[in-house]
Design an enzyme around this catalytic site. Structure first.
Site, PDB file in Angstrom:
ATOM      1  N   GLY A   1      41.861  33.415  44.279  1.00 38.02           N
ATOM      2  CA  GLY A   1      41.520  34.286  43.165  1.00 38.02           C
ATOM      3  C   GLY A   1      42.399  35.513  43.175  1.00 38.02           C
TER       4      GLY A   1
ATOM      5  CD  GLN B   1      43.364  41.174  44.450  1.00 36.25           C
ATOM      6  OE1 GLN B   1      42.747  40.351  43.780  1.00 36.25           O
ATOM      7  NE2 GLN B   1      43.731  40.963  45.701  1.00 36.25           N
TER       8      GLN B   1
ATOM      9  CB  CYS C   1      41.471  40.272  50.454  1.00 38.06           C
ATOM     10  SG  CYS C   1      41.844  41.177  48.938  1.00 38.06           S
ATOM     11  CG  LEU C   2      45.892  36.815  47.622  1.00 37.18           C
ATOM     12  CD1 LEU C   2      46.195  36.394  46.182  1.00 37.18           C
ATOM     13  CD2 LEU C   2      46.729  36.020  48.611  1.00 37.18           C
TER      14      LEU C   2
ATOM     15  CG  HIS D   1      36.975  38.342  47.192  1.00 40.21           C
ATOM     16  ND1 HIS D   1      37.030  38.623  48.535  1.00 40.21           N
ATOM     17  CD2 HIS D   1      38.168  38.750  46.680  1.00 40.21           C
ATOM     18  CE1 HIS D   1      38.205  39.179  48.822  1.00 40.21           C
ATOM     19  NE2 HIS D   1      38.908  39.256  47.708  1.00 40.21           N
ATOM     20  CD  GLU D   2      39.513  37.544  43.304  1.00 36.13           C
ATOM     21  OE1 GLU D   2      40.077  38.600  42.928  1.00 36.13           O
ATOM     22  OE2 GLU D   2      39.801  36.976  44.367  1.00 36.13           O
TER      23      GLU D   2
ATOM     24  CG  HIS E   1      39.479  42.717  44.245  1.00 33.65           C
ATOM     25  ND1 HIS E   1      40.093  43.652  45.046  1.00 33.65           N
ATOM     26  CD2 HIS E   1      39.625  41.528  44.872  1.00 33.65           C
ATOM     27  CE1 HIS E   1      40.581  43.060  46.124  1.00 33.65           C
ATOM     28  NE2 HIS E   1      40.305  41.769  46.043  1.00 33.65           N
TER      29      HIS E   1
END
Length: 181
Positions: free
Chosen positions: A46, A51, A88-89, A130-131, A134
């Site tokens: 995701g 991000q 996480c990216l 999670h997204e 963000h």
């Protein structure tokens, strides 16, 4: 569509609440395409607009072969919980067991402004939560217990990418209505 640089831990955009999308136009569709391409290139499950430095309530996901996106999400979480590894990216190399709701019903819109409902459990549920976090300026490390959070912060300080400057973007390819950071 071009792959965008992913903002790393320490970039203020990751701690800011994103603004709701109000215009569903070509620029928004381009943003969704860029998010999808960047997520796949990373690779990740995701990716949220903050991000890549865009403070709008948009994210993409790719779980179990299903690729999608959600705009202005509103979540209804199950009471049952799951505990499992999460990364996480924007915090490369970190993975910690994180508690999340087992199931989710997510309502929002697609890139054309049509209402969408996504129901999922396990990994899809974890990804959507999670997204959405963000979009509210919350990182998964904020959901860790005290000891895990201390370990995560220590790992972040020691990461080879720690302290790198945020990517400098001279112009945004997206008409983000003044919401790009």
């Amino acid at each position: 569509m071009p792959v965008q640089p992913i903002r790393l831990f320490g970039d203020p955009v990751l701690r800011s609440k994103a603004d709701p999308v109000t215009v569903f136009d070509k620029e928004l569709r381009r943003l969704v395409a860029d998010l999808t391409d960047t997520m796949r290139d990373a690779p990740g499950s995701g990716l949220a607009a903050p991000q890549i430095g865009v403070a709008l309530r948009v994210f993409t996901y790719q779980v179990d072969g299903e690729v999608g996106h959600l705009i202005n999400p509103d979540l209804d979480l199950s009471e049952d919980e799951q505990d499992g590894p999460e990364g996480c990216l924007s915090l490369p190399g970190l993975r910690y067991d994180t508690k999340r709701a087992y199931g989710v019903v997510a309502k929002g819109f697609n890139m054309h402004g049509d209402p969408v409902t996504i129901e999922g459990t396990q990994l899809l549920s974890r990804c959507i939560q999670h997204e959405t976090d963000h979009l509210d300026g919350i990182l998964f490390i904020d959901r860790l217990d005290r000891e895990q959070r201390k370990a995560a912060l220590r790992a972040l300080r020691e990461a080879e990418w720690a302290g790198q400057a945020a990517p400098q973007v001279k112009f945004s390819p997206h008409g983000t209505f003044g919401k790009a950071l």
